[in-house]
Scaffold this active site. Structure first.
Site, PDB file in Angstrom:
ATOM      1  N   VAL A  99      95.020  74.758   1.075  1.00  0.00           N
ATOM      2  CA  VAL A  99      94.493  74.371  -0.251  1.00  0.00           C
ATOM      3  C   VAL A  99      93.228  75.170  -0.590  1.00  0.00           C
ATOM      4  O   VAL A  99      92.379  75.397   0.270  1.00  0.00           O
ATOM      5  CB  VAL A  99      94.132  72.853  -0.232  1.00  0.00           C
ATOM      6  CG1 VAL A  99      93.510  72.408  -1.551  1.00  0.00           C
ATOM      7  CG2 VAL A  99      95.377  72.021   0.073  1.00  0.00           C
ATOM      8  N   GLY A 100      93.130  75.605  -1.844  1.00  0.00           N
ATOM      9  CA  GLY A 100      91.869  76.195  -2.347  1.00  0.00           C
ATOM     10  C   GLY A 100      91.570  77.580  -1.819  1.00  0.00           C
ATOM     11  O   GLY A 100      90.411  77.982  -1.752  1.00  0.00           O
ATOM     12  N   LEU A 142      96.465  80.706  -2.781  1.00  0.00           N
ATOM     13  CA  LEU A 142      97.910  80.859  -2.565  1.00  0.00           C
ATOM     14  C   LEU A 142      98.731  79.969  -3.501  1.00  0.00           C
ATOM     15  O   LEU A 142      99.937  79.815  -3.325  1.00  0.00           O
ATOM     16  CB  LEU A 142      98.257  80.564  -1.095  1.00  0.00           C
ATOM     17  CG  LEU A 142      97.561  81.476  -0.067  1.00  0.00           C
ATOM     18  CD1 LEU A 142      97.942  81.078   1.353  1.00  0.00           C
ATOM     19  CD2 LEU A 142      97.915  82.946  -0.310  1.00  0.00           C
ATOM     20  N   GLY A 143      98.077  79.397  -4.494  1.00  0.00           N
ATOM     21  CA  GLY A 143      98.810  78.624  -5.506  1.00  0.00           C
ATOM     22  C   GLY A 143      99.290  77.277  -5.009  1.00  0.00           C
ATOM     23  O   GLY A 143     100.358  76.796  -5.423  1.00  0.00           O
ATOM     24  N   SER A 198      98.182  74.151  -5.528  1.00  0.00           N
ATOM     25  CA  SER A 198      98.275  73.040  -6.491  1.00  0.00           C
ATOM     26  C   SER A 198      99.502  73.208  -7.384  1.00  0.00           C
ATOM     27  O   SER A 198     100.199  72.237  -7.686  1.00  0.00           O
ATOM     28  CB  SER A 198      96.996  72.917  -7.322  1.00  0.00           C
ATOM     29  OG  SER A 198      96.781  74.097  -8.058  1.00  0.00           O
ATOM     30  N   ALA A 199      99.789  74.457  -7.770  1.00  0.00           N
ATOM     31  CA  ALA A 199     100.966  74.681  -8.623  1.00  0.00           C
ATOM     32  C   ALA A 199     102.243  74.364  -7.852  1.00  0.00           C
ATOM     33  O   ALA A 199     103.168  73.732  -8.378  1.00  0.00           O
ATOM     34  CB  ALA A 199     100.994  76.127  -9.119  1.00  0.00           C
ATOM     35  N   ASP A 228     100.690  80.852 -11.708  1.00  0.00           N
ATOM     36  CA  ASP A 228     101.028  80.182 -10.447  1.00  0.00           C
ATOM     37  C   ASP A 228     102.292  79.331 -10.554  1.00  0.00           C
ATOM     38  O   ASP A 228     103.183  79.400  -9.716  1.00  0.00           O
ATOM     39  CB  ASP A 228      99.859  79.294  -9.980  1.00  0.00           C
ATOM     40  CG  ASP A 228      98.710  80.111  -9.420  1.00  0.00           C
ATOM     41  OD1 ASP A 228      98.684  81.327  -9.643  1.00  0.00           O
ATOM     42  OD2 ASP A 228      97.830  79.519  -8.766  1.00  0.00           O
TER      43      ASP A 228
HETATM   44  O1  PMV Z   1      93.204  81.320  -6.718  1.00  0.00           O
HETATM   45  P1  PMV Z   1      94.460  80.904  -7.381  1.00  0.00           P
HETATM   46  O2  PMV Z   1      95.637  80.781  -6.496  1.00  0.00           O
HETATM   47  O3  PMV Z   1      94.283  79.669  -8.186  1.00  0.00           O
HETATM   48  O4  PMV Z   1      94.866  82.099  -8.396  1.00  0.00           O
HETATM   49  C1  PMV Z   1      94.169  82.240  -9.585  1.00  0.00           C
HETATM   50  C2  PMV Z   1      94.557  83.463 -10.364  1.00  0.00           C
HETATM   51  C3  PMV Z   1      93.550  83.748 -11.489  1.00  0.00           C
HETATM   52  O5  PMV Z   1      94.011  84.916 -12.156  1.00  0.00           O
HETATM   53  C4  PMV Z   1      92.155  84.019 -10.936  1.00  0.00           C
HETATM   54  C5  PMV Z   1      93.459  82.590 -12.482  1.00  0.00           C
HETATM   55  C6  PMV Z   1      94.671  82.426 -13.372  1.00  0.00           C
HETATM   56  O6  PMV Z   1      94.787  81.347 -13.957  1.00  0.00           O
HETATM   57  O7  PMV Z   1      95.480  83.360 -13.509  1.00  0.00           O
END
Ligand code: PMV
Length: 328
Positions: free
Chosen positions: A108-109, A112-113, A115-116, A158
């Protein structure tokens, strides 16, 4: 009757952050998954249990209540409760509630997406339980609402990749384009272990670029060129060229100050260990980097990342996106 769904994590090959301003990004689904198991309840509550972090929350008449406290319970589970509620409404199943078990292997966080993927797996399992055919467009749309709750102004990349899988070229508010990748190639992920908020990183970049409009225009043009060339490289299976373009993309991300010492270190040890190229992936400020390497150097790259203090995973492209099925 239970319904199961698996939704994949993602890595961004080119274009994160810039995609928020309308630039093209190239993103791949990878074989680390969030799993959701959903069944109906006799009452109208929605009860979500997560195994990692271990926490439970219920959602009755629109109000969330923490039942078993874990790290960041409310922040993690409330969007899932709300997305499940939206899915019940959308698929005409509001008369009864849901029990939802989330087992996600996606850290998480860290970009790697996760939450999506959790939202996509929850919606897909709910849709399957209500015996609707897999309407991927509806899954993606509902997951976007959940992402907006967490990240404020996400680009939508994501949940699109977690729903549809494979490798895609993504532009905000435009139809996405699938990139057929005939030969799959190993991707090495290096995790610094430092978590951060995507929303906060996106705001930080906005502040930085607002004061530098000329630089913003130039960087966006460079990112667009990198994406076009990366598309051509992927289409003809030239992973060496893709790696070179990822190196360039990392430099552009350094210019907007989203890299960190730890990320730069993992990127450079991966390059020295024989990777074709490496870059941070996701919002930066911590989180993960990725590398592409010839197959015979992948083990070296993994070891170099571990020796430099990162957690390393070897992953492959997940071609199919979210999958769901019923279990009696
Ligand atoms: O860090 P992640 O997995 O939430 O990826 C975010 C990607 C961004 O381009 C920074 C934000 C977005 O909404 O596209």
């Amino acid at each position: 009757m239970k319904s199961h769904a698996l939704a994949p994590a993602k890595v961004i090959l080119t274009g994160e952050h810039f995609v928020v301003y309308g630039a093209t990004a190239i993103v791949a689904a990878v074989n680390i998954y969030s799993k959701a198991i959903v069944s109906r309840r006799n009452d109208k509550a929605i009860v979500v249990r997560s195994s990692s972090p271990r926490c439970t929350m219920s959602f009755v008449d629109g109000s969330p209540r923490v039942i078993r406290e874990g790290k960041d319970t409310r922040a993690i589970l409330e969007p899932i409760c709300r997305v499940a509620y939206a899915a019940l409404e959308h698929f005409d199943g509001r008369e009864k509630g849901l029990d939802i078990q989330i087992d996600s292997a996606i850290p998480v966080g860290v970009g790697l997406g996760s939450s999506a993927a959790v939202a996509v797996s929850t919606i897909a399992a709910t849709a399957r339980l209500l015996r609707r055919r897999t309407d991927r467009e509806a899954i993606r749309r509902l997951a976007f609402e959940s992402e907006c709750m967490i990240h404020k102004a996400p680009s939508g990349i994501d949940q699109t990749i977690s729903t549809f899988g494979g490798v895609i070229m993504y532009r905000r508010e435009k139809p996405f384009q699938r990139i057929p990748v005939r030969h799959t190639f190993p991707i090495i992920i290096g995790n610094t272990g430092k978590t951060r908020s995507t929303g906060a990183m996106v705001s930080k970049v906005r502040g930085f670029l607002t004061k530098r409009s000329a630089l913003k225009g130039e960087i966006l043009m460079s990112v667009e060129r990198v994406a076009k060339k990366a598309l051509a490289a992927l289409q003809c299976g030239d992973i060496q060229r893709l790696g070179e373009l990822m190196n360039l993309n990392h430099e552009l991300l350094c210019q907007i100050r989203v890299s960190t010492e730890e990320l730069d270190r993992l990127v450079s040890v991966a390059q020295e260990a024989g990777a074709f190229g490496a870059k941070l992936t996701g919002a930066g400020g911590g989180g993960c980097m990725i590398a592409v390497a010839p197959t015979h150097h992948a083990a070296n790259v993994l070891r170099a990342i571990r020796d430099a203090g990162g957690t390393a995973y070897l992953v492959n492209i997940e071609r199919k996106g979210v999958k769901s099925w019923l279990v009696r």
